[in-house]
Design a protein around this motif. Structure first.
Motif, PDB file in Angstrom:
ATOM      1  N   ARG A  14      10.970  10.254   3.140  1.00  0.00           N
ATOM      2  CA  ARG A  14      10.644  11.582   3.652  1.00  0.00           C
ATOM      3  C   ARG A  14       9.527  12.195   2.822  1.00  0.00           C
ATOM      4  N   ILE A  15       8.522  12.761   3.471  1.00  0.00           N
ATOM      5  CA  ILE A  15       7.387  13.354   2.775  1.00  0.00           C
ATOM      6  C   ILE A  15       7.636  14.847   2.574  1.00  0.00           C
ATOM      7  N   SER A  16       7.396  15.316   1.342  1.00  0.00           N
ATOM      8  CA  SER A  16       7.678  16.721   1.011  1.00  0.00           C
ATOM      9  C   SER A  16       6.554  17.658   1.423  1.00  0.00           C
ATOM     10  N   GLY A  17       5.348  17.150   1.683  1.00  0.00           N
ATOM     11  CA  GLY A  17       4.230  18.002   2.031  1.00  0.00           C
ATOM     12  C   GLY A  17       3.223  18.167   0.915  1.00  0.00           C
ATOM     13  N   ARG A  18       3.521  17.612  -0.283  1.00  0.00           N
ATOM     14  CA  ARG A  18       2.580  17.726  -1.397  1.00  0.00           C
ATOM     15  C   ARG A  18       1.559  16.588  -1.430  1.00  0.00           C
ATOM     16  N   VAL A  19       1.599  15.758  -0.394  1.00  0.00           N
ATOM     17  CA  VAL A  19       0.660  14.649  -0.301  1.00  0.00           C
ATOM     18  C   VAL A  19       0.434  14.348   1.169  1.00  0.00           C
ATOM     19  N   SER A  20      -0.732  13.824   1.492  1.00  0.00           N
ATOM     20  CA  SER A  20      -0.978  13.362   2.855  1.00  0.00           C
ATOM     21  C   SER A  20      -0.116  12.135   3.120  1.00  0.00           C
ATOM     22  N   SER A  21       0.693  12.200   4.164  1.00  0.00           N
ATOM     23  CA  SER A  21       1.551  11.057   4.475  1.00  0.00           C
ATOM     24  C   SER A  21       0.711   9.821   4.789  1.00  0.00           C
ATOM     25  N   ARG A  22      -0.436  10.024   5.432  1.00  0.00           N
ATOM     26  CA  ARG A  22      -1.302   8.888   5.750  1.00  0.00           C
ATOM     27  C   ARG A  22      -1.882   8.262   4.479  1.00  0.00           C
ATOM     28  N   TYR A  23      -2.238   9.109   3.528  1.00  0.00           N
ATOM     29  CA  TYR A  23      -2.744   8.585   2.256  1.00  0.00           C
ATOM     30  C   TYR A  23      -1.644   7.825   1.520  1.00  0.00           C
ATOM     31  N   LEU A  24      -0.452   8.391   1.446  1.00  0.00           N
ATOM     32  CA  LEU A  24       0.639   7.741   0.714  1.00  0.00           C
ATOM     33  C   LEU A  24       0.996   6.402   1.359  1.00  0.00           C
ATOM     34  N   ALA A  25       0.953   6.342   2.689  1.00  0.00           N
ATOM     35  CA  ALA A  25       1.238   5.075   3.365  1.00  0.00           C
ATOM     36  C   ALA A  25       0.214   4.012   2.968  1.00  0.00           C
ATOM     37  N   ARG A  26      -1.052   4.412   2.868  1.00  0.00           N
ATOM     38  CA  ARG A  26      -2.093   3.464   2.448  1.00  0.00           C
ATOM     39  C   ARG A  26      -1.897   3.043   0.996  1.00  0.00           C
ATOM     40  N   VAL A  27      -1.491   3.961   0.150  1.00  0.00           N
ATOM     41  CA  VAL A  27      -1.240   3.612  -1.249  1.00  0.00           C
ATOM     42  C   VAL A  27      -0.111   2.589  -1.344  1.00  0.00           C
ATOM     43  N   LEU A  28       0.934   2.787  -0.568  1.00  0.00           N
ATOM     44  CA  LEU A  28       2.064   1.857  -0.608  1.00  0.00           C
ATOM     45  C   LEU A  28       1.652   0.479  -0.086  1.00  0.00           C
ATOM     46  N   GLN A  29       0.742   0.450   0.897  1.00  0.00           N
ATOM     47  CA  GLN A  29       0.216  -0.847   1.361  1.00  0.00           C
ATOM     48  C   GLN A  29      -0.559  -1.536   0.241  1.00  0.00           C
ATOM     49  N   ALA A  30      -1.360  -0.758  -0.490  1.00  0.00           N
ATOM     50  CA  ALA A  30      -2.149  -1.324  -1.585  1.00  0.00           C
ATOM     51  C   ALA A  30      -1.260  -1.804  -2.729  1.00  0.00           C
ATOM     52  N   ALA A  31      -0.110  -1.161  -2.891  1.00  0.00           N
ATOM     53  CA  ALA A  31       0.770  -1.470  -4.027  1.00  0.00           C
ATOM     54  C   ALA A  31       1.476  -2.814  -3.889  1.00  0.00           C
ATOM     55  N   ASP A  32       1.489  -3.393  -2.678  1.00  0.00           N
ATOM     56  CA  ASP A  32       2.160  -4.681  -2.446  1.00  0.00           C
ATOM     57  C   ASP A  32       3.606  -4.603  -2.940  1.00  0.00           C
ATOM     58  N   LEU A  33       4.441  -3.936  -2.155  1.00  0.00           N
ATOM     59  CA  LEU A  33       5.818  -3.661  -2.576  1.00  0.00           C
ATOM     60  C   LEU A  33       6.668  -4.908  -2.749  1.00  0.00           C
ATOM     61  N   ASN A  34       6.183  -6.065  -2.294  1.00  0.00           N
ATOM     62  CA  ASN A  34       6.939  -7.295  -2.546  1.00  0.00           C
ATOM     63  C   ASN A  34       7.119  -7.547  -4.042  1.00  0.00           C
ATOM     64  N   ARG A  35       6.273  -6.927  -4.855  1.00  0.00           N
ATOM     65  CA  ARG A  35       6.426  -7.061  -6.308  1.00  0.00           C
ATOM     66  C   ARG A  35       7.734  -6.461  -6.796  1.00  0.00           C
ATOM     67  N   LEU A  36       8.312  -5.571  -5.987  1.00  0.00           N
ATOM     68  CA  LEU A  36       9.545  -4.890  -6.378  1.00  0.00           C
ATOM     69  C   LEU A  36      10.792  -5.657  -5.965  1.00  0.00           C
ATOM     70  N   ASN A  37      10.602  -6.824  -5.375  1.00  0.00           N
ATOM     71  CA  ASN A  37      11.731  -7.634  -4.919  1.00  0.00           C
ATOM     72  C   ASN A  37      12.695  -7.916  -6.066  1.00  0.00           C
ATOM     73  N   GLU A  38      13.978  -7.643  -5.838  1.00  0.00           N
ATOM     74  CA  GLU A  38      14.984  -7.823  -6.893  1.00  0.00           C
ATOM     75  C   GLU A  38      15.923  -8.982  -6.611  1.00  0.00           C
ATOM     76  N   SER A  39      15.604  -9.811  -5.629  1.00  0.00           N
ATOM     77  CA  SER A  39      16.513 -10.885  -5.242  1.00  0.00           C
ATOM     78  C   SER A  39      15.844 -12.236  -5.392  1.00  0.00           C
ATOM     79  N   ASN A  40      16.587 -13.216  -5.877  1.00  0.00           N
ATOM     80  CA  ASN A  40      16.087 -14.584  -5.968  1.00  0.00           C
ATOM     81  C   ASN A  40      16.324 -15.350  -4.675  1.00  0.00           C
ATOM     82  N   ALA A  41      17.124 -14.764  -3.781  1.00  0.00           N
ATOM     83  CA  ALA A  41      17.416 -15.404  -2.502  1.00  0.00           C
ATOM     84  C   ALA A  41      16.609 -14.701  -1.414  1.00  0.00           C
TER      85      ALA A  41
END
Length: 412
Positions: free
Chosen positions: A316-343
């Protein structure tokens, strides 16, 4: 188009078989059993498994891939396969699983291993092309169902009784050489265009990465962000954690019985639309993040009422950031790096909340979003053109094979 580009045979005659149609006057029609015989060989200790794939490649399984197969524990009925055998997959022939083996090995009894009944009179590679033409044109399914209602099995007995065009062996070999050369050239052209599409997709990711971490002013003073994946950022930017902009939670489970064809609200999973429902669990401005399985880390920006399944996180976006910008940042961040499972891949909401991201002023966020959108449009158009070219090449290849093996063109 193909028929006009190549010469035709001097004369044609009616084959006497409806689905074969007219053939060159020098060709014959013979049933499969007079061209090939089925081999039943014993398995040798050194034999490895040979697989007949739907693209017509018949090779040792280890040469291509090993995942996705069910391995028989006792291999009852397995048979020997030899290099040069025409191999027909009884269950998958309708989808194109017919080809010539490039290796010695062993196979399931679902395959028919065929060799010329009279050596030197039949080229198995010609009939691999020919049978795939029959299969991919839908004729094999129609014939199999006519023999065995509601079944698409194509066994050796069906092949044995099938009337086939039979050119002289010299013409079979010439057609094979012609098609091998042409198909290799077309396949290479397709490979190059697929590589170009991959590079365009990479360019899309680079465009996002550079814009959301370095901004649009190449002359802006820079500073170290202190975050490995971000690197340097413009000196007037900040770095904040995702939780500063909103809270995330997992979506809610939904069963197939709750999905409706005419439901009011879309149901989204980790990769977007799954179906429809008369219920919703989100409304407003939010980002959907694939959290489990193959779509782990997939980012989608959404607004309005939907049901988000438990395969995704809802940010949920609070309004202190552009949701479109934050979505692009999360794409750039490659969230697969946060994977916590070996399976199975898995991303937790806590990891996303504590992810540090670059935070420029709002006006720059909006400019960055517009810049990325403009670049995406150009890249998307280029990809569409490449994809249409690939489709045209594959259609040309199919048409060329069909014209050559049915005698509509003369390649000698």
């Amino acid at each position: 188009m193909i028929n006009a580009a190549y010469p035709k045979y001097e004369s044609y005659r009616d084959s006497g078989v409806e689905w074969v149609g007219a053939i060159p006057a020098s060709w014959n029609v013979r049933r499969g059993k007079w061209l090939f015989k089925k081999m039943d060989r014993s398995v040798r200790p050194e034999d490895e498994i040979v697989t007949c794939f739907r693209d017509g490649v018949v090779t040792l399984r280890v040469k291509r891939r090993t995942e996705g197969f069910t391995n028989a524990l006792k291999e009852h009925g397995y048979q020997g396969i030899r290099k040069g055998d025409l191999v027909i997959h009884a269950m998958d022939a309708f989808a194109g699983a017919v080809g010539v083996s490039d290796s010695d090995g062993k196979s399931t009894p679902v395959y028919s291993a065929c060799v010329p009944r009279v050596e030197g009179t039949v080229n198995p590679h010609f009939y691999a092309y020919y049978m795939r033409h029959i299969a991919l044109s839908g004729l094999l399914v129609a014939m199999a169902k006519g023999i065995r209602e509601r079944s698409t099995d194509f066994r050796f007995g069906d092949f044995a009784d099938l009337a086939l065009a039979a050119p002289p062996i010299e013409e079979q070999t010439a057609i094979v050489a012609f098609l091998d050369g042409k198909c290799a050239a077309i396949d290479e052209a397709v490979r190059i265009k697929e590589e170009q599409i991959r590079l365009l997709a990479e360019r899309r990711q680079i465009l996002i990465q550079q814009a959301v971490t370095r901004g649009l002013n190449p002359d802006a003073p820079m500073k170290d962000s202190g975050i490995d994946w971000i690197g340097q950022i413009p000196a007037h930017w900040e770095v904040k954690k995702v939780k500063h902009f909103g809270r995330n939670r997992s979506g809610d489970g939904i069963t197939n019985s709750q999905l409706e064809d005419d439901g009011t609200y879309e149901v989204w999973g980790g990769n977007g639309l799954m179906g429809y429902s008369d219920q919703y669990n989100v409304d407003g401005d939010y980002i959907v993040i694939g959290r489990v399985g193959a779509y782990c880390g997939n980012i989608r920006l959404a607004q309005g009422k939907r049901w988000i399944s438990d395969n995704a996180l809802i940010l949920r976006i609070s309004g202190r950031v552009s949701s479109r910008y934050l979505a692009r940042v999360l794409q750039a961040a490659d969230l697969n790096r946060l994977n916590e499972s070996n399976a199975q891949p898995l991303i937790t909401g806590g990891k996303v909340s504590n992810l540090s991201v670059p935070y420029p002023p709002l006006d720059e966020q909006n400019s960055i979003v517009a810049h990325i959108a403009s670049g995406f449009d150009k890249i998307a158009n280029a990809i569409v053109i490449k994809q249409s070219q690939i489709t045209a090449l594959r259609e040309y290849k199919t048409s060329l094979i069909n014209a050559a093996v049915t005698g509509k063109i003369k390649v000698l």
